[in-house]
Structures are given as structure tokens and as C-alpha cells.
Design a protein around this motif. Structure first.
Motif, short mmCIF file in Angstrom:
data_model
loop_
_atom_site.label_atom_id
_atom_site.label_comp_id
_atom_site.label_asym_id
_atom_site.label_seq_id
_atom_site.Cartn_x
_atom_site.Cartn_y
_atom_site.Cartn_z
N ARG A 144 0.79 -1.38 0.10
CA ARG A 144 -0.10 0.00 0.09
C ARG A 144 0.72 1.42 0.23
O ARG A 144 1.45 1.20 0.38
CB ARG A 144 -0.98 0.12 1.07
CG ARG A 144 -1.38 1.05 1.87
CD ARG A 144 -2.54 1.36 2.63
NE ARG A 144 -3.56 0.00 2.63
CZ ARG A 144 -4.84 -0.24 2.57
NH1 ARG A 144 -5.81 0.65 1.60
NH2 ARG A 144 -5.45 -1.63 2.50
N GLU A 145 0.95 2.01 -1.48
CA GLU A 145 1.13 3.03 -1.04
C GLU A 145 0.39 4.62 -0.74
O GLU A 145 -0.75 4.78 -0.75
CB GLU A 145 2.01 3.48 -2.39
CG GLU A 145 2.84 2.38 -2.87
CD GLU A 145 4.27 2.91 -2.68
OE1 GLU A 145 4.82 3.28 -3.77
OE2 GLU A 145 4.39 2.89 -1.73
N GLY A 147 -1.77 8.14 -0.77
CA GLY A 147 -3.08 8.46 -1.88
C GLY A 147 -4.23 7.20 -2.61
O GLY A 147 -4.02 6.01 -1.85
N TYR A 148 -4.58 7.92 -3.19
CA TYR A 148 -6.05 7.07 -3.65
C TYR A 148 -5.91 7.89 -5.25
O TYR A 148 -5.47 9.01 -5.39
CB TYR A 148 -7.36 6.90 -3.29
CG TYR A 148 -7.17 6.33 -1.57
CD1 TYR A 148 -7.23 5.10 -1.53
CD2 TYR A 148 -6.91 7.45 -0.90
CE1 TYR A 148 -7.63 4.48 -0.15
CE2 TYR A 148 -6.86 6.40 0.32
CZ TYR A 148 -7.18 5.19 1.62
OH TYR A 148 -6.89 5.21 2.15
N ASP A 149 -6.26 6.88 -5.92
CA ASP A 149 -6.20 7.21 -6.90
C ASP A 149 -8.25 7.59 -7.40
O ASP A 149 -8.75 7.46 -6.50
CB ASP A 149 -6.50 6.00 -8.36
CG ASP A 149 -7.83 4.74 -8.34
OD1 ASP A 149 -8.15 5.05 -8.17
OD2 ASP A 149 -7.04 3.69 -8.51
N ALA A 150 -8.60 8.18 -8.67
CA ALA A 150 -9.68 8.72 -9.62
C ALA A 150 -10.73 7.90 -8.42
O ALA A 150 -11.38 8.20 -8.02
CB ALA A 150 -10.23 8.98 -11.03
N SER A 151 -10.42 6.78 -8.73
CA SER A 151 -12.05 5.66 -8.26
C SER A 151 -11.84 5.27 -7.04
O SER A 151 -12.57 4.28 -6.04
CB SER A 151 -11.35 4.59 -9.10
OG SER A 151 -10.52 3.16 -8.72
N HIS A 155 -3.07 3.29 -3.84
CA HIS A 155 -1.91 3.38 -4.66
C HIS A 155 -1.36 2.03 -4.75
O HIS A 155 -1.15 2.12 -2.68
CB HIS A 155 -0.98 4.56 -4.89
CG HIS A 155 -1.39 5.76 -5.52
ND1 HIS A 155 -2.23 6.12 -6.91
CD2 HIS A 155 -2.45 7.22 -4.98
CE1 HIS A 155 -3.19 7.19 -6.46
NE2 HIS A 155 -2.47 7.78 -6.13
N SER A 156 -0.91 1.25 -4.75
CA SER A 156 -0.15 0.08 -4.51
C SER A 156 0.83 -0.23 -5.44
O SER A 156 1.21 0.39 -6.67
CB SER A 156 -0.95 -0.95 -4.72
OG SER A 156 -1.70 -1.13 -5.41
N ARG A 157 2.35 -1.40 -5.67
CA ARG A 157 3.18 -1.67 -6.36
C ARG A 157 3.77 -2.92 -5.81
O ARG A 157 2.93 -3.24 -4.34
CB ARG A 157 4.03 -0.55 -6.55
CG ARG A 157 4.39 -0.13 -5.09
CD ARG A 157 6.69 0.36 -5.43
NE ARG A 157 6.69 1.06 -4.04
CZ ARG A 157 8.03 1.11 -3.86
NH1 ARG A 157 8.70 1.10 -5.16
NH2 ARG A 157 8.56 2.23 -3.10
#
Length: 448
Positions: A144-145, A147-151, A155-157
């Protein structure tokens, strides 16, 4: 009670049984010799049965036995074909797999190392290990990174989560103690193979390899040295704890697969990149990657060599010692006196020892065949020939080798070089190795 200590009695029994089985086969061989069976047949039969039991047991264990099996496996190419062929598959498995740790044990380690809310650090975590090795196993996950995206999704990698087996340190020490008694078995498989220095070195590096925070430090140094490199890829460290290491996930073809079924072009390129990493790292990172078995490397889709394990490194802040390149260049110029002088000054030859300079040159020159020309193809046949030349007690080369010493400061460099050559021979890779040395090895001046 942890997974490894629970099995301590069973592990010790398996390892302790190896010398007994070997002794029985030796007696069997003596009996057949009395009946008139040819000695070479006896020897081959004992070798095959010994190798079968040895690799079978090593493949079932974690800890030092597994690590030793991985270290030994890179020398598979040097074994006689009739011995190597039946066990090549077993050796390859040692490089890529080991019995997995149960999910409950994995979760316990993660809670201890990352905190009771460890799941909050991941968007996804796969309980099935993606890979398992000597002292730990790797799980794929999404970290888990911020922030969040538009949906609204976080954020993650993709990451690799390396988790150390509970009790791994005790297992390493116990296995190495048992393995130190098996010298006779390895000599039966490959006469002249001296395992004692390898065991001593493995023991000395146990503490370092058990410390994942120290490994993270080494990996960060490598990643900084090879940042944006067009040929070598080092994944970034995402998080480190003493027994858990989180790094970027590397997608690529394992070198073991390329050895087994890669094209000639893939094998040649993998060999070139491995040689480049091995020779350039001391100059660029002040470190030498000291665990060159195929399980630690991937050929990436973009053509780079991905390196995924930095538990074993040699710290070389001054780079590769200059005398290595200088003495190699002198040998290629057939300067026997210069070679002996250089070896004596570094402690390979005693200060007052009387030694045949031309004999020393004859001893060294065949080893330098890969860098005597612009291009060279490493092969199993070449390595077996060199192993036979150096290991036969009847040969002048063997007798001369007994007069040479390996200074402790060169032990790790020597082992890593041999291990890398073993992998190049498994790959049967052709590349311009001399030009790579000319670029990265101090003291190695171009040979006219």
C-alpha cells in the motif's frame, strides 16, 4: 515451537545417515573389487548412489544443508557427465525451491516484524510462496502506497516479501556442523573437491545473511550504483525489518529456465550480463555479489539482468584488488617470472618457497583460456577438462597446486569467481569476456 526446531531430530538423523550410507557403499565397492569387477565400474556405481542420496537429502532440508546444496549446485557443470546427468534436475530444484513454510507461521513472523496490523500495509498478500530458498521464502504482494486514485482505490505496487524461517539461525549452525563431516562423500562424487573452505566461509557469513536489514543496506547500495543502468536491474528496497524484507517485484525468466531451455542468443546474453555484473560491481558499488547461483537472477523482458538476492555480499570499498588483473595479464604474455613474483607478493607462494616458474605458468594458462581471445564459449566439457586436470593426483599440475596457497583475503573472490564460471558453463554462454575484463578489472591492461 517453530517449524524448524520441531524437525531438528529428523534433520540431524537424515544428515547423520549420509556418511553411514556412504560407508556401506564403499564396503560394497570393495567386495565387488574382490570379485574382479572393474574398478571404474565400482567407482561410477558408488558415485551415482552417493550423489543420489546426498542430493535427495539436501533437497529436503532448509538451513545450512539447503544453502550448501545451492552453493554446490553451481558446480554441477564440472561433474562427469555420467554422474551429472541423472541428478541435474535435482540440482536445479535446489536453486529454485524448498518445502514451504505454513501460512500460519508466515503470518506470525509478519506480525512480529511489521506489527499486529501488518495486513494494513498490503492491498493484497498471497499466502502461497512464489519461491523458497535456504533461510527464507518469498511471497508476492501489493504494498500500500500513500494516496488513492480517481476511483478511490489505494495506490500500490507489486512487491516481493522475503520472510525468514523461524529458527533459521539454529538450523544453519546445526546443519553446517553435520555437513563438515561429509568431506569424504563429496570427494567420492568429485575427487579433489575441497568443501572445507566453503563450509568455513558459509559459517562466517551466517550472521550477515540472517540480518535482513543489513541485506537491505547492501541492496540499496547496489541499486544506487546501477540506477538507470541499461544492462543491470536492481529492485528497490521498499521496507526492511530484521526478518522481513520487502522489495520491488521482478518479472523475468529465471536463469535456471534459460539454462534448461533458453535459446543460444538468450544464454549468450545472460552470460555476458552476469560477467559484467560480477566484474563491474566492486568498482561501481564497492561490493561483490557473493551468491552466484541461477535462482538469484532473471532475464527481464527489456533485456536487462535482474538481480534479486543480496544476503551474501563481499565488501570491497577499494574495488577488485589490482594484482588479480596484473597477474592475469602477465600470464597471458607468458611472463613466468612476473607471474611468480606477483603471486609471491600476494601470499599465493611462500616468501622462501622454491617453485618452478614455467610450471606455474603452465598451471595458470589453461584457466585463462576464456580471456586469451576476443570471444570464448564456456562449456561443461571445458570445465570438466579443467577439473580433471587440476584434480588428478598423478598430474604435475596437481602436484604443483599443492605448493600454492589461497590467502584468506582472496577466498571469497575465488569462490564467487568459480561459482560464476560454473553458471557460465551451465549456460554454455559465448561472450567477449576479455573486453569486459579490460573495462572493469584493475591492472588488466589490453593484451597485444
Amino acid at each position: 515451537m517453530t517449524d524448524i526446531p520441531r524437525r531438528a531430530v529428523s534433520r540431524t538423523a537424515k544428515l547423520a545417515a549420509l556418511p553411514l550410507g556412504f560407508a556401506g557403499r564403499t564396503v560394497l565397492g570393495m567386495g565387488k573389487r574382490v570379485t574382479g569387477l572393474a574398478s571404474d565400474v565400482i567407482s561410477a556405481e558408488i558415485q551415482q548412489r552417493t550423489a543420489e542420496q546426498l542430493f535427495s537429502v539436501l533437497g529436503q532440508l532448509k538451513g545450512g544443508a539447503m544453502k550448501f546444496g545451492q552453493a554446490l549446485s553451481v558446480f554441477e557443470a564440472a561433474l562427469p557427465e555420467e554422474i551429472a546427468a541423472p541428478y541435474r534436475q535435482a540440482l536445479t530444484k535446489l536453486q529454485e525451491a524448498a518445502p514451504p513454510l505454513p501460512a500460519a507461521s508466515v503470518h506470525k513472523v509478519l506480525a512480529e516484524q511489521l506489527g499486529p496490523n501488518w495486513r494494513d500495509r498490503f492491498v493484497e498478500f498471497d499466502d502461497t510462496p512464489a519461491a523458497a530458498a535456504s533461510i527464507g521464502q518469498v511471497h508476492r504482494a501489493r504494498w500500500r502506497e500513500p494516496g488513492y486514485d480517481a476511483s478511490g482505490a489505494p495506490h500500490s505496487r507489486d512487491v516481493a516479501v522475503k520472510i525468514q524461517y523461524p529458527g533459521a539461525g539454529d538450523a544453519l549452525l546445526a546443519d553446517l556442523k553435520q555437513l563438515s563431516r561429509l568431506g569424504g562423500m563429496f570427494r567420492a562424487i568429485q575427487p579433489g573437491l575441497d568443501v572445507k573452505p566453503l563450509l568455513v566461509e558459509l559459517r562466517e557469513r551466517i550472521t550477515e545473511e540472517l540480518d535482513y536489514e543489513l541485506e537491505a543496506e547492501s541492496q540499496r547500495a547496489f541499486a544506487a550504483a546501477y540506477a538507470d543502468d541499461p544492462e543491470i536491474y536492481i529492485p528497490a528496497v521498499v521496507h526492511a525489518a530484521p526478518r522481513v524484507l520487502v522489495t520491488e517485484w521482478v518479472t523475468g525468466t529465471p536463469l535456471a529456465d534459460i539454462i534448461r531451455e533458453g535459446t543460444e542468443e538468450q544464454r549468450d546474453e545472460a552470460g555476458r550480463l552476469m560477467a559484467t555484473l560480477h566484474l563491474s560491481a566492486p568498482q561501481r558499488a564497492g561490493l561483490l555479489h557473493a551468491d552466484p547461483h541461477p535462482g538469484n537472477f532473471r532475464l527481464l523482458p527489456d533485456g536487462r539482468l535482474g538481480v534479486i538476492d543480496f544476503g551474501a555480499v563481499a565488501r570491497m570499498p577499494e574495488g577488485t584488488p589490482e594484482p588479480i588483473g596484473r597477474i592475469a595479464a602477465l600470464a597471458l604474455r607468458n611472463d613466468a617470472a612476473g607471474v611468480v613474483q606477483g603471486l609471491r607478493s600476494e601470499g599465493f607462494i611462500g616468501a622462501t618457497d622454491d617453485i618452478d616458474a614455467e610450471g606455474v605458468l603452465e598451471f595458470i594458462r589453461p584457466m585463462l583460456e576464456p580471456i586469451a581471445t576476443d570471444g570464448f564459449r564456456f562449456t561443461r566439457a571445458w570445465l570438466r577438462g579443467e577439473a580433471a586436470r587440476l584434480a588428478s593426483p598423478r598430474s604435475p599440475t596437481y602436484q604443483l597446486s599443492r605448493q600454492l596457497n589461497l590467502p584468506p583475503s582472496y577466498l571469497l573472490i575465488h569462490r564467487v569467481t568459480l561459482g560464476s564460471i560454473g553458471v557460465l558453463c551451465q549456460l554454455e554462454a559465448k561472450a567477449p569476456y576479455r573486453s569486459i575484463l579490460e573495462r572493469w578489472l584493475p591492472g588488466f591492461a589490453p593484451v597485444a
